[in-house]
Design a protein around this motif. Structure first.
Motif, PDB file in Angstrom:
ATOM      1  N   HIS A  45       1.548  -7.431  15.437  1.00 30.24           N
ATOM      2  CA  HIS A  45       1.849  -6.608  14.260  1.00 30.24           C
ATOM      3  C   HIS A  45       1.096  -5.287  14.401  1.00 30.24           C
TER       4      HIS A  45
ATOM      5  N   HIS B 220      -0.566  -2.950  12.410  1.00 31.57           N
ATOM      6  CA  HIS B 220      -1.085  -2.885  11.043  1.00 31.57           C
ATOM      7  C   HIS B 220      -1.172  -1.433  10.569  1.00 31.57           C
ATOM      8  N   GLY B 221      -0.478  -1.145   9.481  1.00 33.17           N
ATOM      9  CA  GLY B 221      -0.446   0.213   8.937  1.00 33.17           C
ATOM     10  C   GLY B 221       0.777   1.006   9.351  1.00 33.17           C
TER      11      GLY B 221
ATOM     12  N   HIS C  57      -3.510  -6.866   1.616  1.00 37.66           N
ATOM     13  CA  HIS C  57      -2.777  -5.993   2.540  1.00 37.66           C
ATOM     14  C   HIS C  57      -1.276  -6.129   2.328  1.00 37.66           C
TER      15      HIS C  57
ATOM     16  N   HIS D 152       2.530  -4.974   3.945  1.00 34.92           N
ATOM     17  CA  HIS D 152       3.314  -4.432   5.052  1.00 34.92           C
ATOM     18  C   HIS D 152       4.437  -3.555   4.503  1.00 34.92           C
TER      19      HIS D 152
END
Ligand code: C2O
Ligand code: CU
Ligand code: CU
Length: 468
Positions: free
Chosen positions: A119, A121-122, A398, A400
């Motif tokens: 993944h 991330h961000g 978090h 996505h």
């Protein structure tokens, strides 16, 4: 790379020894070059009294990049080796650097003995490129990513995201920085090259042979020692200049409280989603797992052999020693004016949805089900999401598929901190806190919200939603 079970905790004994001073030259010689080459011996002998040079991960482009996640041996500094799981045999993985508008074509190969998927991330990408656990590939499998970078400059990162094994795979070394650049950032003439340094900070524990040891606990893994860029007891030689540090909390569960040993402030210029509107001076920063910081530190007055320590005052750890070389160079300045214009989202005053982070395993009373879609979000609509918890924090929340803007924190610490302004994708929810964010999704697809305390995530504190 053939897939095989090679648990770092049970791996081959390649470790050299914890107390280097106790190793005689004869012992070193007898060990042979598989363990310590003669050239390494003096360095090893000094390792107890000196710190180790901070590893700077190599830089790669995401265009045509091949990433292989596989077991190997990492040098943690001073000849201290550990079995690890690594991207491209590097711990941490190579730093991917891309420009806004650029294209990423990345081939992931899974050389682990477990399912995995990476993944970003961000990164705001479509479902097929998001590394959702549904896309995990088996040992020996591979996955092709192809996406365009369509967001502002920032520090993102990449790590595995398979169902129930994220904590373990990140722990054993699978993580790397993913830096995005754009024209707005370039115009600021921030410190660059050797003056821009990623700091991936995480904790770890070691077995008696010095290998990384993972103890999964439902309350989350807390290690006994820090690693910065995979280096134990790191130091960085710094010239008389301003440095830019791109900081990631890469821990499974530990919240860091960063400060300089000198008491001098950091100049905070950015966080998860890129530059803040303006620089702020802060002396201590609380950083939860997966959160990022963009910091400037002024070493223009640091003399030769003087040093400043980056510390985690929560654990009482010395993380990295910045050691002055005394060399005078032409330094970038510390910006004083605006950095970026950030358009505030405007949205409803009442929560559109509330997410209760329950215990250590559930959101709104439900365990994660990879096949269940828990809610739908309309495309292009600003919503107010409210995060709250009945305890068992930290819960770094978090999301996505979008960045959000933190609106408020009530209860607990009761404020939004300077490093929580601007654009974020992870926000720390502490015990008895309620945090509101505004968020808008500009892509359809299946995304995730989860706790980034990785034991919580793996145990089910995660939810699928569909942007429609
Ligand atoms: Cu850093 Cu869903 O993860
Ligand atoms: Cu993510
Ligand atoms: Cu949690």
């Amino acid at each position: 790379m053939s897939p095989r079970l090679d648990s770092p905790g049970l791996g081959r004994r390649e470790f050299v020894g914890l107390t280097a001073a106790s190793l005689s030259a004869a012992w070193l010689a007898a060990c042979g070059r598989d363990l310590v080459s003669p050239a390494d011996a003096p360095r090893l002998a000094r390792a107890t009294s000196t710190r180790n040079p901070l590893r700077i991960p190599s830089v790669v482009s995401p265009s045509g990049l091949t990433l292989t996640a596989a077991p190997g041996t990492a040098d943690l500094g001073g000849g201290q080796r550990s079995t690890a799981w690594m991207y491209n045999n590097q711990f941490p993985g190579p730093t991917i650097v891309a420009n806004t508008g650029g294209r990423a074509t990345i081939q992931l190969t899974n050389g682990l003995s477990q399912h995995s998927i990476t993944h970003w991330h961000g990164m705001i990408v479509d479902y097929a490129d998001d590394g959702h656990p549904r896309q995990a590939v088996p040992p020996g499998g591979s996955y092709a990513y192809d996406f365009t970078v369509a967001q502002r400059a920032c520090l993102n990162w990449y790590h595995p995201h398979p169902h129930m094994h994220t904590g373990e795979q990140v722990y054993y070394g699978l993580a790397g920085a993913f830096i995005l650049r754009d024209a707005e950032e370039a115009a600021l003439n921030l410190p660059a090259g050797a003056y821009e340094v990623p700091l991936i900070i995480r904790d770890a524990s070691f077995d008696s042979a010095g290998n990384l040891k993972f103890g999964s606990k439902s309350s989350g893994f807390i290690g006994t020692d820090p690693l910065v860029n995979g280096t134990r007891n790191a130091f960085l030689a710094v010239n008389k200049a301003v440095y830019r540090f791109r900081v990631l909390n890469g821990c499974n569960a530990r919240v860091l409280r960063l400060a300089l040993g000198s008491g001098a402030p950091f100049t905070l210029i950015g966080n998860d989603g890129g530059l803040l509107a303006a620089p702020t001076s802060v002396t201590q920063i609380t950083l939860a797992p997966a959160e990022r910081l963009d910091l400037l530190v002024d070493f223009r007055a640091l003399g030769q052999n003087a040093s400043v320590m980056l510390r985690d005052v929560g654990a009482g750890w010395d993380l990295v020693e910045f050691r002055g070389t005394g060399a005078v160079v032409t330094s970038a300045a510390i910006p004083v004016g605006p950095l970026s214009s950030i358009t505030p989202l405007s949205g409803p005053a009442a929560p559109t949805r509330t997410f209760s982070f329950d215990g250590m395993t559930r959101i709104n009373g439900r365990l994660y089900d990879i096949n269940r879609i828990d809610f739908q979000v309309p495309l292009g609509t600003v919503e107010r999401w409210r995060f709250r918890t009945n305890g068992n924090a930290p819960h770094p929340v978090h999301v996505h598929g979008a960045s959000f803007q933190v609106q408020s924190r009530t209860g607990g610490r009761g404020q939004v901190f300077p490093w929580e302004r601007g654009w974020k994708d992870t926000v720390l929810l502490g015990d008895s806190e309620t945090v509101d964010v505004l968020v808008r999704f500009d892509r359809r697809g299946l995304y995730l919200i989860h706790c980034h305390q990785l034991a919580h995530e793996d145990q089910g504190m995660m939810s699928n939603f569909q942007v429609v």
